[in-house]
Design a protein around this motif. Sequence first.
Motif, mmCIF file in Angstrom:
data_model
loop_
_atom_site.group_PDB
_atom_site.id
_atom_site.type_symbol
_atom_site.label_atom_id
_atom_site.label_comp_id
_atom_site.label_asym_id
_atom_site.label_seq_id
_atom_site.Cartn_x
_atom_site.Cartn_y
_atom_site.Cartn_z
ATOM 1 N N TYR A 5 0.841 4.201 -2.758
ATOM 2 C CA TYR A 5 0.631 5.609 -2.395
ATOM 3 C C TYR A 5 1.775 6.480 -2.922
ATOM 4 N N CYS B 42 -7.080 -0.744 0.154
ATOM 5 C CA CYS B 42 -7.188 -0.540 1.605
ATOM 6 C C CYS B 42 -8.341 -1.355 2.181
ATOM 7 N N ASN C 157 -6.527 -1.290 5.781
ATOM 8 C CA ASN C 157 -5.747 -0.124 6.195
ATOM 9 C C ASN C 157 -6.677 1.077 6.366
ATOM 10 N N HIS D 32 -7.043 -4.992 2.458
ATOM 11 C CA HIS D 32 -6.001 -5.215 3.463
ATOM 12 C C HIS D 32 -6.281 -4.507 4.802
ATOM 13 N N LEU E 53 0.814 -1.215 0.000
ATOM 14 C CA LEU E 53 0.000 0.000 0.000
ATOM 15 C C LEU E 53 0.847 1.264 0.000
ATOM 16 N N GLU E 54 1.932 1.261 0.737
ATOM 17 C CA GLU E 54 2.797 2.447 0.754
ATOM 18 C C GLU E 54 3.443 2.657 -0.621
ATOM 19 N N ASP F 60 -6.252 4.080 8.014
ATOM 20 C CA ASP F 60 -5.695 5.431 7.858
ATOM 21 C C ASP F 60 -5.508 5.814 6.395
ATOM 22 N N LEU F 61 -4.900 4.926 5.628
ATOM 23 C CA LEU F 61 -4.664 5.219 4.211
ATOM 24 C C LEU F 61 -5.985 5.246 3.445
#
Length: 379
Positions: free
Chosen positions: A164, A186, A191, A189, A160-161, A193-194
């Motif tokens: 992003y 997201c 996530n 998985h 994910l990072e 916050d993201l």
Amino acid sequence: MTCDWKGILPAYSHLGALQQGLKVHGQVFKNSLYLDVFVGTCLIDMYGKCGRLDDAMFLFYEVSRKSSVRKSSVPWNSIISCHGIHGHGKKSVKLFREMLDEGVKPDHVTFVSLLSACSHSGLIDEGQWCFHVMREHYQIQPSLKHYGCMVDLFGRAGHLEMAYNFIKGMPVEPDASVWGALLAACRIHGNVDLGTSASKHLFEVDSENVGYYVLLSNIYANAGKWERVGKVRSLARDRGLKKTPGWSSIEVNNTVEVFYTGNQTHPKCEEIYTELRSLTGKMKILGYISDYSFVLQDVEEDEKEDILMSHSERLAMAFGIISTPPKSPIRIFKNLRVCGDCHNATKLISKITEREIIVRDSNRFHHFKDGVCSCGDYW
């Protein structure tokens, strides 16, 4: 006449109406129109999207052998895409190499199909190679569709990072498809916050798409953040947006039956739910445990199993089981992404009933057989 077929066949592809598509193919064949590159490609697409990949492949070679279309990228793009939605990403890449060996020049559609195929199969290295080849060897400038595919490729694989950072490094302003790919990842998985960050961008560029509110709401629901769930749903209601109802269809005896989640109105409703209760009991003997994280309502535990059991794909599946000969394959078409609990249940049902169960959801195909899915639990 040609234009009529090019309009009819995509409609049958979308509905998964294989029998109707076969009838059209018969009429097209009589007139040799299947050798027209666009009609032939529509037929390839129809077979691929109706779960008949072998037939799509056979027709592809018939069409591509014709000298007047040999150098056209159109049928190649279609067959690459068909293999991609069935989860055969490596085959899609192999077909791309064959395409180049044949001297067929790829276009921007070719690379959308390729990158999407890599995404559905988790082929990160191959996807990055395709993106590089597109820009460096063919001087095709990536469109937002290509960027969206890359974000989906990274995000679906759990990076994910990386997804992003890829967005932040884009030379063009990301649109809803790009941010939407990140939000969907997201959701997969978990996530929070993201996902919240992606949704803020989405609500700025496409505030009228109810799907993004649903995805964010699902992320919060899975995390047990019911207060946030309520806020997102209220925001959608205040904007006059309504969630797309989940439905699944199945073709039996040349008739397409459509089931909505929680449907209680079908003439065979009682038989369908009796079959589902029987299957659930047999599944539990094999170790099945309902995954309540896919129940997106804040309800009591005893209600959650009933909600899962009444998902549209299970209703269609049970109808198919009671309406077709034993051990015959079942083909189901669903407008939304299949949930994880239904995916696990369908694997077990394929084993219990000794049937191949083919499900096309909004993302791809799943071929269930002997308790295993062709996607390898990656979708």
